[in-house]
Structure formats: structure tokens, C-alpha cells
Design a protein around this motif. Structure first.
Motif, PDB file in Angstrom:
ATOM      1  N   CYS A  49       0.840  -1.195   0.000  1.00 37.14           N
ATOM      2  CA  CYS A  49       0.000   0.000   0.000  1.00 37.14           C
ATOM      3  C   CYS A  49       0.881   1.253   0.000  1.00 37.14           C
ATOM      4  O   CYS A  49       2.085   1.189   0.239  1.00 37.14           O
ATOM      5  N   ALA A  50       0.246   2.372  -0.248  1.00 36.61           N
ATOM      6  CA  ALA A  50       0.970   3.643  -0.304  1.00 36.61           C
ATOM      7  C   ALA A  50       1.626   3.954   1.038  1.00 36.61           C
ATOM      8  O   ALA A  50       2.750   4.470   1.076  1.00 36.61           O
ATOM      9  N   ARG A  51       0.959   3.637   2.129  1.00 40.67           N
ATOM     10  CA  ARG A  51       1.512   3.914   3.461  1.00 40.67           C
ATOM     11  C   ARG A  51       2.815   3.157   3.682  1.00 40.67           C
ATOM     12  O   ARG A  51       3.752   3.690   4.279  1.00 40.67           O
ATOM     13  N   THR A  52       2.905   1.921   3.182  1.00 47.73           N
ATOM     14  CA  THR A  52       4.130   1.133   3.320  1.00 47.73           C
ATOM     15  C   THR A  52       5.282   1.812   2.594  1.00 47.73           C
ATOM     16  O   THR A  52       6.389   1.929   3.126  1.00 47.73           O
ATOM     17  N   VAL A  53       5.029   2.285   1.390  1.00 52.46           N
ATOM     18  CA  VAL A  53       6.081   2.960   0.613  1.00 52.46           C
ATOM     19  C   VAL A  53       6.463   4.279   1.286  1.00 52.46           C
ATOM     20  O   VAL A  53       7.648   4.636   1.332  1.00 52.46           O
ATOM     21  N   GLN A  54       5.494   4.990   1.845  1.00 56.22           N
ATOM     22  CA  GLN A  54       5.809   6.222   2.577  1.00 56.22           C
ATOM     23  C   GLN A  54       6.714   5.927   3.775  1.00 56.22           C
ATOM     24  O   GLN A  54       7.674   6.666   4.034  1.00 56.22           O
ATOM     25  N   MET A  55       6.421   4.860   4.494  1.00 57.82           N
ATOM     26  CA  MET A  55       7.254   4.475   5.633  1.00 57.82           C
ATOM     27  C   MET A  55       8.647   4.037   5.159  1.00 57.82           C
ATOM     28  O   MET A  55       9.650   4.339   5.816  1.00 57.82           O
ATOM     29  N   ASP A  56       8.715   3.340   4.031  1.00 54.44           N
ATOM     30  CA  ASP A  56      10.009   2.955   3.465  1.00 54.44           C
ATOM     31  C   ASP A  56      10.843   4.191   3.144  1.00 54.44           C
ATOM     32  O   ASP A  56      12.044   4.240   3.439  1.00 54.44           O
ATOM     33  N   ILE A  57      10.210   5.196   2.578  1.00 56.03           N
ATOM     34  CA  ILE A  57      10.918   6.438   2.243  1.00 56.03           C
ATOM     35  C   ILE A  57      11.420   7.105   3.513  1.00 56.03           C
ATOM     36  O   ILE A  57      12.557   7.590   3.555  1.00 56.03           O
ATOM     37  N   GLN A  58      10.591   7.104   4.567  1.00 51.31           N
ATOM     38  CA  GLN A  58      11.026   7.678   5.851  1.00 51.31           C
ATOM     39  C   GLN A  58      12.243   6.938   6.391  1.00 51.31           C
ATOM     40  O   GLN A  58      13.187   7.555   6.873  1.00 51.31           O
ATOM     41  N   ILE A  59      12.211   5.624   6.343  1.00 58.06           N
ATOM     42  CA  ILE A  59      13.334   4.821   6.843  1.00 58.06           C
ATOM     43  C   ILE A  59      14.579   5.074   5.998  1.00 58.06           C
ATOM     44  O   ILE A  59      15.686   5.203   6.528  1.00 58.06           O
ATOM     45  N   MET A  60      14.406   5.170   4.678  1.00 64.04           N
ATOM     46  CA  MET A  60      15.551   5.428   3.809  1.00 64.04           C
ATOM     47  C   MET A  60      16.160   6.800   4.091  1.00 64.04           C
ATOM     48  O   MET A  60      17.378   6.968   4.004  1.00 64.04           O
ATOM     49  N   ARG A  61      15.344   7.767   4.446  1.00 55.45           N
ATOM     50  CA  ARG A  61      15.836   9.109   4.762  1.00 55.45           C
ATOM     51  C   ARG A  61      16.572   9.145   6.104  1.00 55.45           C
ATOM     52  O   ARG A  61      17.445   9.980   6.317  1.00 55.45           O
ATOM     53  N   SER A  62      16.207   8.249   6.997  1.00 56.67           N
ATOM     54  CA  SER A  62      16.720   8.293   8.370  1.00 56.67           C
ATOM     55  C   SER A  62      18.083   7.622   8.489  1.00 56.67           C
ATOM     56  O   SER A  62      18.636   7.115   7.525  1.00 56.67           O
ATOM     57  N   ASP A  63      18.558   7.591   9.734  1.00 54.33           N
ATOM     58  CA  ASP A  63      19.837   6.940  10.023  1.00 54.33           C
ATOM     59  C   ASP A  63      19.651   5.490  10.460  1.00 54.33           C
ATOM     60  O   ASP A  63      20.626   4.807  10.741  1.00 54.33           O
ATOM     61  N   LYS A  64      18.414   5.001  10.508  1.00 55.49           N
ATOM     62  CA  LYS A  64      18.156   3.640  11.004  1.00 55.49           C
ATOM     63  C   LYS A  64      18.928   2.582  10.237  1.00 55.49           C
ATOM     64  O   LYS A  64      19.433   1.632  10.819  1.00 55.49           O
ATOM     65  N   LEU A  65      19.002   2.719   8.937  1.00 54.42           N
ATOM     66  CA  LEU A  65      19.739   1.763   8.112  1.00 54.42           C
ATOM     67  C   LEU A  65      21.037   2.350   7.581  1.00 54.42           C
ATOM     68  O   LEU A  65      21.752   1.693   6.844  1.00 54.42           O
ATOM     69  N   GLY A  66      21.298   3.598   7.938  1.00 53.97           N
ATOM     70  CA  GLY A  66      22.535   4.235   7.492  1.00 53.97           C
ATOM     71  C   GLY A  66      22.474   4.770   6.075  1.00 53.97           C
ATOM     72  O   GLY A  66      23.494   5.132   5.510  1.00 53.97           O
ATOM     73  N   TYR A  67      21.281   4.839   5.488  1.00 51.03           N
ATOM     74  CA  TYR A  67      21.169   5.321   4.109  1.00 51.03           C
ATOM     75  C   TYR A  67      21.238   6.848   4.031  1.00 51.03           C
ATOM     76  O   TYR A  67      21.841   7.388   3.133  1.00 51.03           O
ATOM     77  N   TYR A  68      20.571   7.536   4.935  1.00 55.28           N
ATOM     78  CA  TYR A  68      20.485   9.004   4.910  1.00 55.28           C
ATOM     79  C   TYR A  68      20.108   9.497   3.514  1.00 55.28           C
ATOM     80  O   TYR A  68      20.697  10.447   2.996  1.00 55.28           O
ATOM     81  N   ALA A  69      19.177   8.832   2.885  1.00 56.29           N
ATOM     82  CA  ALA A  69      18.816   9.138   1.500  1.00 56.29           C
ATOM     83  C   ALA A  69      18.222  10.542   1.392  1.00 56.29           C
ATOM     84  O   ALA A  69      17.272  10.876   2.097  1.00 56.29           O
ATOM     85  N   PRO A  70      18.779  11.363   0.500  1.00 52.49           N
ATOM     86  CA  PRO A  70      18.278  12.734   0.335  1.00 52.49           C
ATOM     87  C   PRO A  70      17.040  12.771  -0.583  1.00 52.49           C
ATOM     88  O   PRO A  70      17.057  13.362  -1.654  1.00 52.49           O
ATOM     89  N   ILE A  71      15.976  12.107  -0.128  1.00 52.18           N
ATOM     90  CA  ILE A  71      14.753  12.041  -0.933  1.00 52.18           C
ATOM     91  C   ILE A  71      13.942  13.305  -0.671  1.00 52.18           C
ATOM     92  O   ILE A  71      13.684  13.660   0.474  1.00 52.18           O
ATOM     93  N   GLU A  72      13.555  13.944  -1.747  1.00 47.74           N
ATOM     94  CA  GLU A  72      12.765  15.165  -1.617  1.00 47.74           C
ATOM     95  C   GLU A  72      11.505  15.064  -2.458  1.00 47.74           C
ATOM     96  O   GLU A  72      11.443  14.285  -3.415  1.00 47.74           O
ATOM     97  N   VAL A  73      10.515  15.851  -2.069  1.00 42.70           N
ATOM     98  CA  VAL A  73       9.277  15.959  -2.825  1.00 42.70           C
ATOM     99  C   VAL A  73       9.303  17.317  -3.510  1.00 42.70           C
ATOM    100  O   VAL A  73       9.611  18.330  -2.883  1.00 42.70           O
ATOM    101  N   TYR A  74       9.017  17.319  -4.806  1.00 44.63           N
ATOM    102  CA  TYR A  74       8.968  18.594  -5.508  1.00 44.63           C
ATOM    103  C   TYR A  74       7.642  18.692  -6.274  1.00 44.63           C
ATOM    104  O   TYR A  74       7.014  17.677  -6.574  1.00 44.63           O
TER     105      TYR A  74
END
Length: 137
Positions: A49-74
């Protein structure tokens, strides 16, 4: 199927999508790409679902997995990496990771049953590469 493997498939799929600079990705597009990837790789028909992908994006942005992904919405709807050269697969080792690997090499070299010359050569290569990384950091 463990949720961890499915999550990793989703992270890699989102990463692959966001690295494509020639397409604009909405949340629905990312959900569809993740559903297709899960079906192709694991035969999972249920999808996500969309909520799962939103949570994945949050995790990717965070330090939890060490990704610190610079994902932005434009334009209030599209997702992309702020750094167009970013990828979660290009994350360098942290200093802590390097230290742990260094300790593991020392422990392995101390093992008495390391009479195999090839093993010692491989450990030496890893150690020299690690030292070059540590000197660079």
C-alpha cells in the motif's frame, strides 16, 4: 517470507526508480514499481500500500539503516533524490564499520589454522584496502 527481505526489495526498487532522472515519480508510481518487483522476484501478488512505501521512504531518509537518503518531494507530488548521483548501494563504510573489519582481520590472522597462503593473501588485500579507506576518511 520474512518482511525484511520484502522491505529490502522495496528499498532497492525505490532507489532504482529515484535514480532514473528522466522520469517523474509519484507515490502511486513507486507503489506500482514495488508491487511489480515483489511479484517478479518473489511471486507476491498481494502488493503493497501507499503507506508502506511512505514508511520505506522515511526509513531510507533516516539513520536507522545508514542510508540518509536525500529524498525530496517537488511540485508537491513527485519524488526524487536531491543529489542526482546518490544511491543506497553507493554508501561508503563508516569509521565504526572499518574498525570492526580491522578487528576481524586481526582475529582471523591470529587463528592457528591459517596455513593456507591464499587466505593470508586475501586477508592482506582486505587489510590494505581498509587502511586506504581509513586514511581517506
Amino acid at each position: 517470507m520474512p518482511a525484511n527481505k520484502n522491505a529490502l526489495i522495496r528499498y532497492k526498487t525505490i532507489d532504482k526508480c529515484l535514480r532514473n532522472k528522466y522520469r517523474r515519480w509519484t507515490l502511486d508510481d513507486l507503489v506500482e514499481a514495488c508491487c511489480e518487483a515483489l511479484y517478479d522476484m518473489e511471486g507476491i501478488k498481494k502488493g503493497v500500500c501507499a503507506r508502506t512505501v511512505q514508511m520505506d521512504i522515511q526509513i531510507m531518509r533516516s539513520d536507522k539503516l545508514g542510508y540518509y537518503a536525500p529524498i525530496e518531494v517537488y511540485d508537491r507530488i513527485y519524488y526524487r533524490y536531491a543529489d542526482p548521483d546518490y544511491s543506497i548501494t553507493n554508501n561508503p563504510l563508516s569509521e565504526d564499520d572499518c574498525e570492526l573489519i580491522k578487528e576481524a582481520i586481526v582475529l582471523l590472522k591470529k587463528k592457528e589454522n591459517l596455513d593456507n597462503d591464499e587466505t593470508v593473501k586475501v586477508l592482506s588485500k582486505v587489510q590494505s584496502r581498509l587502511m586506504s579507506i581509513l586514511n581517506f576518511v
